[in-house]
Design a protein around this motif. Structure first.
Motif, PDB file in Angstrom:
ATOM      1  N   SER A 124      40.794  48.246  34.380  1.00  0.00           N
ATOM      2  CA  SER A 124      40.915  48.122  35.838  1.00  0.00           C
ATOM      3  C   SER A 124      39.861  47.181  36.396  1.00  0.00           C
ATOM      4  O   SER A 124      40.136  46.393  37.308  1.00  0.00           O
ATOM      5  N   ILE A 125      38.649  47.247  35.846  1.00  0.00           N
ATOM      6  CA  ILE A 125      37.573  46.385  36.349  1.00  0.00           C
ATOM      7  C   ILE A 125      37.867  44.922  36.024  1.00  0.00           C
ATOM      8  O   ILE A 125      37.658  44.036  36.864  1.00  0.00           O
ATOM      9  N   GLU A 126      38.367  44.653  34.823  1.00  0.00           N
ATOM     10  CA  GLU A 126      38.693  43.263  34.463  1.00  0.00           C
ATOM     11  C   GLU A 126      39.804  42.724  35.358  1.00  0.00           C
ATOM     12  O   GLU A 126      39.721  41.596  35.869  1.00  0.00           O
ATOM     13  N   ARG A 127      40.843  43.525  35.536  1.00  0.00           N
ATOM     14  CA  ARG A 127      41.965  43.113  36.383  1.00  0.00           C
ATOM     15  C   ARG A 127      41.511  42.966  37.830  1.00  0.00           C
ATOM     16  O   ARG A 127      41.844  42.003  38.517  1.00  0.00           O
ATOM     17  N   GLY A 128      40.707  43.925  38.297  1.00  0.00           N
ATOM     18  CA  GLY A 128      40.235  43.881  39.675  1.00  0.00           C
ATOM     19  C   GLY A 128      39.306  42.713  39.940  1.00  0.00           C
ATOM     20  O   GLY A 128      39.328  42.144  41.037  1.00  0.00           O
ATOM     21  N   THR A 129      38.494  42.359  38.955  1.00  0.00           N
ATOM     22  CA  THR A 129      37.600  41.206  39.113  1.00  0.00           C
ATOM     23  C   THR A 129      38.416  39.933  39.313  1.00  0.00           C
ATOM     24  O   THR A 129      38.083  39.091  40.159  1.00  0.00           O
ATOM     25  N   GLU A 130      39.490  39.786  38.552  1.00  0.00           N
ATOM     26  CA  GLU A 130      40.354  38.611  38.698  1.00  0.00           C
ATOM     27  C   GLU A 130      41.003  38.577  40.078  1.00  0.00           C
ATOM     28  O   GLU A 130      41.052  37.526  40.729  1.00  0.00           O
ATOM     29  N   ILE A 131      41.508  39.720  40.531  1.00  0.00           N
ATOM     30  CA  ILE A 131      42.170  39.777  41.838  1.00  0.00           C
ATOM     31  C   ILE A 131      41.167  39.528  42.962  1.00  0.00           C
ATOM     32  O   ILE A 131      41.434  38.760  43.897  1.00  0.00           O
ATOM     33  N   GLN A 132      40.003  40.148  42.875  1.00  0.00           N
ATOM     34  CA  GLN A 132      38.982  39.957  43.900  1.00  0.00           C
ATOM     35  C   GLN A 132      38.563  38.490  43.979  1.00  0.00           C
ATOM     36  O   GLN A 132      38.414  37.939  45.079  1.00  0.00           O
ATOM     37  N   THR A 133      38.396  37.851  42.835  1.00  0.00           N
ATOM     38  CA  THR A 133      38.023  36.431  42.814  1.00  0.00           C
ATOM     39  C   THR A 133      39.103  35.586  43.466  1.00  0.00           C
ATOM     40  O   THR A 133      38.812  34.644  44.222  1.00  0.00           O
ATOM     41  N   GLN A 134      40.367  35.919  43.187  1.00  0.00           N
ATOM     42  CA  GLN A 134      41.481  35.185  43.798  1.00  0.00           C
ATOM     43  C   GLN A 134      41.489  35.366  45.316  1.00  0.00           C
ATOM     44  O   GLN A 134      41.687  34.399  46.068  1.00  0.00           O
ATOM     45  N   LEU A 135      41.254  36.574  45.777  1.00  0.00           N
ATOM     46  CA  LEU A 135      41.289  36.853  47.212  1.00  0.00           C
ATOM     47  C   LEU A 135      40.117  36.212  47.943  1.00  0.00           C
ATOM     48  O   LEU A 135      40.287  35.620  49.017  1.00  0.00           O
ATOM     49  N   VAL A 136      38.930  36.331  47.360  1.00  0.00           N
ATOM     50  CA  VAL A 136      37.729  35.815  48.015  1.00  0.00           C
ATOM     51  C   VAL A 136      37.630  34.308  47.867  1.00  0.00           C
ATOM     52  O   VAL A 136      37.085  33.616  48.730  1.00  0.00           O
ATOM     53  N   GLY A 137      38.178  33.769  46.783  1.00  0.00           N
ATOM     54  CA  GLY A 137      38.128  32.334  46.546  1.00  0.00           C
ATOM     55  C   GLY A 137      37.018  31.919  45.617  1.00  0.00           C
ATOM     56  O   GLY A 137      36.863  30.743  45.303  1.00  0.00           O
ATOM     57  N   ALA A 138      36.215  32.873  45.151  1.00  0.00           N
ATOM     58  CA  ALA A 138      35.100  32.615  44.232  1.00  0.00           C
ATOM     59  C   ALA A 138      34.620  33.958  43.716  1.00  0.00           C
ATOM     60  O   ALA A 138      34.920  34.998  44.317  1.00  0.00           O
ATOM     61  N   PRO A 139      33.899  33.970  42.601  1.00  0.00           N
ATOM     62  CA  PRO A 139      33.335  35.242  42.140  1.00  0.00           C
ATOM     63  C   PRO A 139      32.501  35.892  43.234  1.00  0.00           C
ATOM     64  O   PRO A 139      31.696  35.231  43.890  1.00  0.00           O
ATOM     65  N   TYR A 140      32.733  37.176  43.466  1.00  0.00           N
ATOM     66  CA  TYR A 140      32.088  37.872  44.578  1.00  0.00           C
ATOM     67  C   TYR A 140      30.667  38.263  44.217  1.00  0.00           C
ATOM     68  O   TYR A 140      30.425  38.910  43.201  1.00  0.00           O
TER      69      TYR A 140
END
Length: 241
Positions: A124-140
């Motif tokens: 979940s963390i790996e998948r969520g990191t990818e989604i969060q990066t996509q939404l924010v536009g950069a690593p959060y």
């Protein structure tokens, strides 16, 4: 005397034209969101502010506009991450009542599809990191996550991995719900600003954002709409630099 009357009548006519133009502009502004999208906005708003009577109306209108039962459930479940379990559970309970009443009237609402299984091979963390990066536009990155790394794990793993990873709603619909909920709450302008930015990142337009605010003004209140407008204008100004 006739000239004075003509001037007065001309003034009244121009005022009516201006009023009509403003009314048409406001109507057009709202219509830049589809009826289903407007349903998501009002359902999220009244779940967030706890107005369950108006939520009942919004739920009925959302179903009538074509939202499926599972799409609405998804909005209500997502709300717990932003408004807390009590408001989310109250929203779900209210929806149960609405469904019982509609079934009693012989109304058959579309259940809609279930979410597809989450992709295998990723946590979940790996998948969520990818989604969060996509939404924010950069690593959060944030001082908050360094200060409390547990919240970073919960955000990435649960909110973005487990909830946003479910494909019943697309990211635009999820952001409409989130922005609407945050706009209907006090003291969360920092998060509202972040999600206006995310809204742009997932393809929502400025007109759609302003349409969302028009829906809030018409249904929730001018105070909430004015605050959301101020935050949106700040976001637009910062993105233009």
């Amino acid at each position: 005397m006739n000239n004075k009357i003509a001037v007065i009548l001309a003034g009244i006519f121009l005022s009516l034209l201006n009023f009509t133009s403003i009314s048409q502009a406001q109507t057009t502004n709202i219509q830049d969101l589809s009826a289903k999208q407007q349903g998501i906005v009002t359902i999220a708003a009244f779940t967030a502010n706890g107005n369950l009577e108006k939520l009942k109306t919004a739920l009925n209108e959302g179903l009538d506009a074509g939202l499926t039962v599972n799409e609405i459930k998804e909005v209500l479940v997502q709300m717990y991450a932003y408004t807390g379990f009590p408001r989310s559970l109250n929203g779900i309970s209210t929806f149960m009542t609405v469904m019982e009443e509609r079934e009693g009237k012989g109304i058959k609402d579309e259940l809609g599809r279930e979410a597809n299984p989450l992709p295998a091979g990723k946590s979940s963390i790996e998948r969520g990191t990818e989604i969060q990066t996509q939404l924010v536009g950069a690593p959060y990155k944030s001082q908050l996550t360094f200060f409390a790394p547990q919240i970073d794990q919960f955000l990435k793993g649960h909110l973005f991995g487990d909830i946003f990873g479910r494909d019943i709603l697309d990211f635009q619909s999820r952001e409409l719900a989130t922005i609407s909920a945050l706009s209907s709450m006090e003291g969360v302008n920092s998060q509202l600003q972040s999600h206006f930015n995310v809204g742009f990142n997932v393809g929502l337009t400025e007109m759609q954002m302003r349409s969302l605010i028009s829906v809030l003004e018409a249904n929730v209140g001018k105070k909430e709409a004015d605050n959301a407008t101020a935050v949106l204008n700040k976001v637009i100004s910062s993105r233009a630099r």
